[in-house]
Design an enzyme around this catalytic site. Structure first.
Site, PDB file in Angstrom:
ATOM      1  N   HIS A  38       0.693  -1.295  -0.029  1.00  0.00           N
ATOM      2  CA  HIS A  38       0.132  -0.006   0.051  1.00  0.00           C
ATOM      3  C   HIS A  38       0.850   1.233  -0.001  1.00  0.00           C
ATOM      4  CE1 HIS A  38      -3.845  -2.020   0.197  1.00  0.00           C
ATOM      5  NE2 HIS A  38      -3.579  -2.600   1.567  1.00  0.00           N
ATOM      6  N   GLU A 107      -6.430  -0.285  -5.673  1.00  0.00           N
ATOM      7  CA  GLU A 107      -7.440   0.473  -5.242  1.00  0.00           C
ATOM      8  C   GLU A 107      -7.202   2.007  -5.322  1.00  0.00           C
ATOM      9  OE1 GLU A 107      -8.304  -2.602  -1.618  1.00  0.00           O
ATOM     10  OE2 GLU A 107      -6.395  -1.444  -1.807  1.00  0.00           O
ATOM     11  N   ASN A 110      -4.458   3.794  -3.213  1.00  0.00           N
ATOM     12  CA  ASN A 110      -3.108   3.730  -3.387  1.00  0.00           C
ATOM     13  C   ASN A 110      -2.517   4.595  -4.814  1.00  0.00           C
ATOM     14  OD1 ASN A 110      -2.443   1.775  -1.353  1.00  0.00           O
ATOM     15  ND2 ASN A 110      -3.283   0.177  -2.627  1.00  0.00           N
ATOM     16  N   SER A 173     -11.844 -10.581  -5.927  1.00  0.00           N
ATOM     17  CA  SER A 173     -13.195 -10.948  -5.242  1.00  0.00           C
ATOM     18  C   SER A 173     -14.447 -10.919  -6.237  1.00  0.00           C
ATOM     19  CB  SER A 173     -13.341  -9.688  -4.129  1.00  0.00           C
ATOM     20  OG  SER A 173     -13.231  -8.346  -4.945  1.00  0.00           O
ATOM     21  N   GLY A 174     -13.947 -10.904  -7.586  1.00  0.00           N
ATOM     22  CA  GLY A 174     -15.197 -10.892  -8.513  1.00  0.00           C
ATOM     23  C   GLY A 174     -14.606 -11.981  -9.473  1.00  0.00           C
ATOM     24  N   ALA A 176     -14.373 -12.310 -12.933  1.00  0.00           N
ATOM     25  CA  ALA A 176     -13.748 -12.114 -14.006  1.00  0.00           C
ATOM     26  C   ALA A 176     -11.920 -12.353 -13.797  1.00  0.00           C
ATOM     27  CB  ALA A 176     -13.836 -10.582 -14.659  1.00  0.00           C
ATOM     28  N   ALA A 177     -11.564 -11.768 -12.712  1.00  0.00           N
ATOM     29  CA  ALA A 177     -10.312 -12.022 -12.212  1.00  0.00           C
ATOM     30  C   ALA A 177      -9.932 -13.415 -11.729  1.00  0.00           C
ATOM     31  CB  ALA A 177      -9.722 -10.789 -11.518  1.00  0.00           C
ATOM     32  N   THR A 191     -10.414 -13.294  -0.031  1.00  0.00           N
ATOM     33  CA  THR A 191     -10.425 -12.777   1.540  1.00  0.00           C
ATOM     34  C   THR A 191     -11.680 -13.246   2.137  1.00  0.00           C
ATOM     35  OG1 THR A 191     -11.489 -10.543   1.315  1.00  0.00           O
ATOM     36  CG2 THR A 191      -8.945 -11.057   1.172  1.00  0.00           C
ATOM     37  N   LYS A 255     -16.275   2.497  -0.450  1.00  0.00           N
ATOM     38  CA  LYS A 255     -14.982   2.876  -0.347  1.00  0.00           C
ATOM     39  C   LYS A 255     -14.232   2.885  -1.826  1.00  0.00           C
ATOM     40  CE  LYS A 255     -13.809  -1.783   0.585  1.00  0.00           C
ATOM     41  NZ  LYS A 255     -13.123  -2.867   1.945  1.00  0.00           N
ATOM     42  N   ARG A 279     -16.587  -9.040   9.495  1.00  0.00           N
ATOM     43  CA  ARG A 279     -15.687  -9.772   8.292  1.00  0.00           C
ATOM     44  C   ARG A 279     -14.588 -10.762   9.130  1.00  0.00           C
ATOM     45  NH1 ARG A 279     -14.254  -7.263   3.825  1.00  0.00           N
ATOM     46  NH2 ARG A 279     -13.043  -9.264   3.268  1.00  0.00           N
TER      47      ARG A 279
END
Length: 335
Positions: A38, A107, A110, A173-174, A176-177, A191, A255, A279
């Site tokens: 980060h 993100e 960053n 987290s999706g 496609a990737a 995660t 966010k 979480r």
């Protein structure tokens, strides 16, 4: 084989503390140590953001066994992919068979602060895919000329590199990737703490689809789950430990375009502790704790990396080495 790792919280601690924690993790029997890259942390007050590249080199010098890597680094905006290819090739030569490059699409926190244009997700995905292609060509070729949509090199050589390149894990987290990870990556990172249906009905099917399209076997991809845990004999302590990481409980919509840690901190401060802790696996009983972690093993994840939100990381490492790691290895060590 089940592997158990430690997430060093670069957003919460300075570089020297983090090195000490990584050394402790190896001594306590963890199999891997990971650091996110980060430029800015989630929280302004008390936040940290040490650079991942020198930190990994220092950790490698202080340890002898653990796998070390990023979870994740974005090789597409702050860095030219060729620079990351050179850096990780150097690390892999210094610490053979121990270095992993975990990558993601990035993100705003960053990148936007550096004056970089923040594109929509489809472009960020294509940039990551092209960066992976370029890095692998640099690790494999003697003289590389590459003219892509976003990146190019001319007569480039990475002179110090391992013979087989560097393993690349894709964090996602999706779908496609995640599908791309199944097609081309050496590992897949995601995660914990989200609805089980996301993993079972969306992400893992996408991973399987990518594997099938590429004609690969499931064993070709390391499945890494970053498991957010807060284990402590006192429940109030276990619950309150999660407070610093309240930004994780913000939705992607809340966010996604926030680039300022002060604003991120303000948004997170408005959340009740129950949502903050949502979480994390918050538990006081080791058997219950292992049972909840086991859900991810049952889903098919074979590399669990534990992220504890508390400020007393040596205590966490001691408790986990005593109460949790032996139970996990006894229960799942045959996998």
């Amino acid at each position: 084989m089940l592997r158990l790792g430690y997430k060093a919280s670069s957003e919460q601690f300075g570089p020297n503390e983090l090195i000490d924690f990584g050394v402790l993790a190896e001594g306590h029997g963890f199999d891997s140590v990971w650091l996110s890259d980060h430029f800015q942390p989630w929280m302004h007050d008390g936040g940290h953001a040490p650079a991942a590249l020198p930190w990994l080199g220092a950790l490698g010098a202080r340890t002898s066994r653990v796998i070390i890597g990023t979870s994740v680094l974005t090789p597409t905006f702050r860095y030219h992919p060729a620079v990351i290819a050179q850096a990780f090739a150097t690390l892999a030569v210094m610490y053979p068979d121990r270095v992993v490059l975990g990558v993601g699409t990035g993100e705003a926190l960053n990148e936007v602060t550096l004056g970089l244009e923040w594109p929509e997700p489809p472009e960020r995905f294509q940039r990551m895919k092209e960066a992976i292609t370029l890095m692998r060509e640099l690790w494999a070729g003697e003289r590389v000329t590459f003219d892509g949509t976003y990146y190019s090199v001319k007569d480039a050589t990475v002179y110090d590199r391992p013979a087989n390149g560097v393993p690349i894990y894709i964090g996602a987290s999706g779908p496609a990737a995640t599908r791309l990870a199944g097609r081309i990556a050496d590992g897949y990172i995601t995660t914990s703490g989200k609805a089980a249906s996301l993993y079972e009905e969306t992400l893992l099917p996408a991973l399987a689809d990518g594997l099938e399209k590429a004609g690969r076997d499931a064993a070709d991809v390391d499945t890494l789950m970053e498991v957010k845990v807060s284990y402590h004999p006192d429940r109030e302590t276990a619950l309150e430990k999660t407070r610093f990481w309240a930004p994780l409980a913000l939705s992607p919509e809340e966010k996604r375009d926030v680039h300022d840690p002060i604003e991120m901190q303000r948004l997170a401060a408005e959340l009740p502790i129950e949502r903050v802790a949502s979480r994390f696996i918050v538990s006081t009983d080791p058997d219950e704790h292992v049972e909840q972690i086991g859900r991810y093993v049952d889903m098919g994840f074979r590399h669990l990396v534990f992220h504890d939100p508390g400020f007393d990381q040596p205590e966490f490492l001691d408790l986990y080495a005593r109460d949790i790691l032996p139970r996990l290895r006894e229960r799942y060590g045959h996998l």
